[in-house]
Design a protein around this motif. Sequence first.
Motif, PDB file in Angstrom:
ATOM      1  N   GLN A 185       0.846  -1.192   0.000  1.00 41.96           N
ATOM      2  CA  GLN A 185       0.000   0.000   0.000  1.00 41.96           C
ATOM      3  C   GLN A 185       0.882   1.243   0.000  1.00 41.96           C
ATOM      4  OE1 GLN A 185      -3.784  -0.069   0.438  1.00 41.96           O
ATOM      5  NE2 GLN A 185      -3.051  -1.852  -0.678  1.00 41.96           N
ATOM      6  N   PHE A 186       0.421   2.288  -0.675  1.00 44.08           N
ATOM      7  CA  PHE A 186       1.179   3.527  -0.797  1.00 44.08           C
ATOM      8  C   PHE A 186       0.319   4.721  -0.403  1.00 44.08           C
ATOM      9  CE2 PHE A 186       2.946   0.571  -3.836  1.00 44.08           C
ATOM     10  CZ  PHE A 186       4.318   0.719  -3.671  1.00 44.08           C
ATOM     11  N   SER A 187       0.951   5.701   0.219  1.00 53.05           N
ATOM     12  CA  SER A 187       0.348   7.022   0.396  1.00 53.05           C
ATOM     13  C   SER A 187       1.330   8.001  -0.235  1.00 53.05           C
ATOM     14  CB  SER A 187       0.128   7.341   1.872  1.00 53.05           C
ATOM     15  OG  SER A 187       1.360   7.486   2.540  1.00 53.05           O
ATOM     16  N   TYR A 188       0.844   9.122  -0.715  1.00 53.33           N
ATOM     17  CA  TYR A 188       1.744  10.035  -1.402  1.00 53.33           C
ATOM     18  C   TYR A 188       1.454  11.483  -1.053  1.00 53.33           C
ATOM     19  CZ  TYR A 188      -1.996  11.099  -4.725  1.00 53.33           C
ATOM     20  OH  TYR A 188      -3.170  11.506  -5.288  1.00 53.33           O
ATOM     21  N   THR A 189       2.477  12.298  -1.231  1.00 51.14           N
ATOM     22  CA  THR A 189       2.347  13.743  -1.148  1.00 51.14           C
ATOM     23  C   THR A 189       2.998  14.320  -2.400  1.00 51.14           C
ATOM     24  OG1 THR A 189       4.416  13.952   0.071  1.00 51.14           O
ATOM     25  CG2 THR A 189       2.405  13.841   1.380  1.00 51.14           C
ATOM     26  N   ILE A 190       2.546  15.495  -2.781  1.00 48.88           N
ATOM     27  CA  ILE A 190       3.127  16.172  -3.942  1.00 48.88           C
ATOM     28  C   ILE A 190       3.673  17.515  -3.475  1.00 48.88           C
ATOM     29  CG2 ILE A 190       2.690  17.188  -6.212  1.00 48.88           C
ATOM     30  CD1 ILE A 190       0.417  15.169  -6.553  1.00 48.88           C
ATOM     31  N   GLU A 191       4.952  17.742  -3.732  1.00 50.29           N
ATOM     32  CA  GLU A 191       5.578  19.031  -3.472  1.00 50.29           C
ATOM     33  C   GLU A 191       5.712  19.733  -4.814  1.00 50.29           C
ATOM     34  OE1 GLU A 191       9.235  18.056  -1.516  1.00 50.29           O
ATOM     35  OE2 GLU A 191       8.201  17.308   0.270  1.00 50.29           O
ATOM     36  N   ASN A 192       5.499  21.053  -4.821  1.00 54.78           N
ATOM     37  CA  ASN A 192       5.387  21.754  -6.085  1.00 54.78           C
ATOM     38  C   ASN A 192       6.269  23.005  -6.176  1.00 54.78           C
ATOM     39  OD1 ASN A 192       4.407  22.477  -8.621  1.00 54.78           O
ATOM     40  ND2 ASN A 192       2.639  23.538  -7.783  1.00 54.78           N
ATOM     41  N   PRO A 193       7.581  22.882  -5.969  1.00 58.60           N
ATOM     42  CA  PRO A 193       8.407  24.072  -6.138  1.00 58.60           C
ATOM     43  C   PRO A 193       8.545  24.501  -7.602  1.00 58.60           C
ATOM     44  CG  PRO A 193       9.808  22.188  -5.693  1.00 58.60           C
ATOM     45  CD  PRO A 193       8.375  21.729  -5.537  1.00 58.60           C
ATOM     46  N   GLY A 194       8.156  23.626  -8.536  1.00 61.01           N
ATOM     47  CA  GLY A 194       8.268  23.929  -9.961  1.00 61.01           C
ATOM     48  C   GLY A 194       7.141  24.780 -10.512  1.00 61.01           C
ATOM     49  N   GLY A 195       6.113  25.047  -9.708  1.00 55.76           N
ATOM     50  CA  GLY A 195       5.058  25.963 -10.122  1.00 55.76           C
ATOM     51  C   GLY A 195       3.967  25.381 -10.998  1.00 55.76           C
ATOM     52  N   MET A 196       3.640  24.097 -10.845  1.00 58.03           N
ATOM     53  CA  MET A 196       2.528  23.520 -11.599  1.00 58.03           C
ATOM     54  C   MET A 196       1.228  24.196 -11.144  1.00 58.03           C
ATOM     55  SD  MET A 196       1.276  19.524 -11.816  1.00 58.03           S
ATOM     56  CE  MET A 196       2.439  18.962 -13.019  1.00 58.03           C
ATOM     57  N   SER A 197       0.346  24.482 -12.075  1.00 58.52           N
ATOM     58  CA  SER A 197      -0.903  25.159 -11.746  1.00 58.52           C
ATOM     59  C   SER A 197      -1.790  24.271 -10.869  1.00 58.52           C
ATOM     60  CB  SER A 197      -1.659  25.521 -13.028  1.00 58.52           C
ATOM     61  OG  SER A 197      -2.140  24.344 -13.655  1.00 58.52           O
ATOM     62  N   ALA A 198      -2.672  24.905 -10.111  1.00 60.21           N
ATOM     63  CA  ALA A 198      -3.584  24.175  -9.225  1.00 60.21           C
ATOM     64  C   ALA A 198      -4.465  23.210 -10.017  1.00 60.21           C
ATOM     65  CB  ALA A 198      -4.444  25.149  -8.430  1.00 60.21           C
ATOM     66  N   GLU A 199      -4.894  23.623 -11.188  1.00 65.35           N
ATOM     67  CA  GLU A 199      -5.734  22.776 -12.040  1.00 65.35           C
ATOM     68  C   GLU A 199      -4.986  21.513 -12.477  1.00 65.35           C
ATOM     69  OE1 GLU A 199      -7.948  22.988 -16.404  1.00 65.35           O
ATOM     70  OE2 GLU A 199      -7.127  24.813 -15.523  1.00 65.35           O
ATOM     71  N   ASN A 200      -3.732  21.677 -12.883  1.00 67.43           N
ATOM     72  CA  ASN A 200      -2.952  20.521 -13.313  1.00 67.43           C
ATOM     73  C   ASN A 200      -2.532  19.641 -12.138  1.00 67.43           C
ATOM     74  OD1 ASN A 200      -3.180  21.062 -16.053  1.00 67.43           O
ATOM     75  ND2 ASN A 200      -1.417  22.420 -16.023  1.00 67.43           N
ATOM     76  N   LEU A 201      -2.300  20.246 -10.969  1.00 65.61           N
ATOM     77  CA  LEU A 201      -2.025  19.451  -9.770  1.00 65.61           C
ATOM     78  C   LEU A 201      -3.228  18.572  -9.428  1.00 65.61           C
ATOM     79  CD1 LEU A 201      -0.131  21.758  -7.259  1.00 65.61           C
ATOM     80  CD2 LEU A 201       0.601  19.551  -8.117  1.00 65.61           C
ATOM     81  N   ALA A 202      -4.417  19.142  -9.537  1.00 65.02           N
ATOM     82  CA  ALA A 202      -5.633  18.367  -9.259  1.00 65.02           C
ATOM     83  C   ALA A 202      -5.769  17.209 -10.248  1.00 65.02           C
ATOM     84  CB  ALA A 202      -6.866  19.272  -9.319  1.00 65.02           C
ATOM     85  N   ALA A 203      -5.442  17.453 -11.516  1.00 65.08           N
ATOM     86  CA  ALA A 203      -5.511  16.385 -12.519  1.00 65.08           C
ATOM     87  C   ALA A 203      -4.478  15.300 -12.227  1.00 65.08           C
ATOM     88  CB  ALA A 203      -5.306  16.964 -13.915  1.00 65.08           C
ATOM     89  N   LEU A 204      -3.278  15.703 -11.797  1.00 68.91           N
ATOM     90  CA  LEU A 204      -2.245  14.738 -11.445  1.00 68.91           C
ATOM     91  C   LEU A 204      -2.683  13.886 -10.260  1.00 68.91           C
ATOM     92  CD1 LEU A 204       0.610  13.540 -11.684  1.00 68.91           C
ATOM     93  CD2 LEU A 204       1.418  15.449 -10.261  1.00 68.91           C
ATOM     94  N   ARG A 205      -3.229  14.533  -9.219  1.00 67.88           N
ATOM     95  CA  ARG A 205      -3.712  13.791  -8.043  1.00 67.88           C
ATOM     96  C   ARG A 205      -4.817  12.803  -8.434  1.00 67.88           C
ATOM     97  NH1 ARG A 205      -1.489  16.437  -3.683  1.00 67.88           N
ATOM     98  NH2 ARG A 205      -1.388  18.678  -3.845  1.00 67.88           N
ATOM     99  N   ALA A 206      -5.740  13.254  -9.271  1.00 67.83           N
ATOM    100  CA  ALA A 206      -6.846  12.385  -9.692  1.00 67.83           C
ATOM    101  C   ALA A 206      -6.313  11.167 -10.446  1.00 67.83           C
ATOM    102  CB  ALA A 206      -7.833  13.171 -10.557  1.00 67.83           C
TER     103      ALA A 206
END
Length: 119
Positions: free
Chosen positions: A38-59
Amino acid sequence: MSSRPVRIACTALLALLMAACGTSSQVTQRHASVPGQQFSYTIENPGGMSAENLAALRAELDRQLRAAGALAATPQGAQRVTVTIREYRMRHGAARALAGIMAGKDTIRSTVTVKDAAG
């Protein structure tokens, strides 16, 4: 006018456009998962990905991990994954359509780190 020269020109144009596309991946050390892990994950975003694209990545991460039966309900006891978006550049669709390869390239550079539950 024959359609053969048009086909040749279109094929050449398509080949030129496709030459500007590319994907690369570099793996420092592969993770050897075991069935039922089983895995849990976090996403760190120092590269400046937009909130919309972060949501798509998480989904998409959630969808694929659920499909594999590997998404942990809670982080306790799960392997911890950190996805760090180091660089993010995505051209606008209009720029791609109007300027083609002259608009530059899309870039996503990330680092994925997998740690066991204890570490």
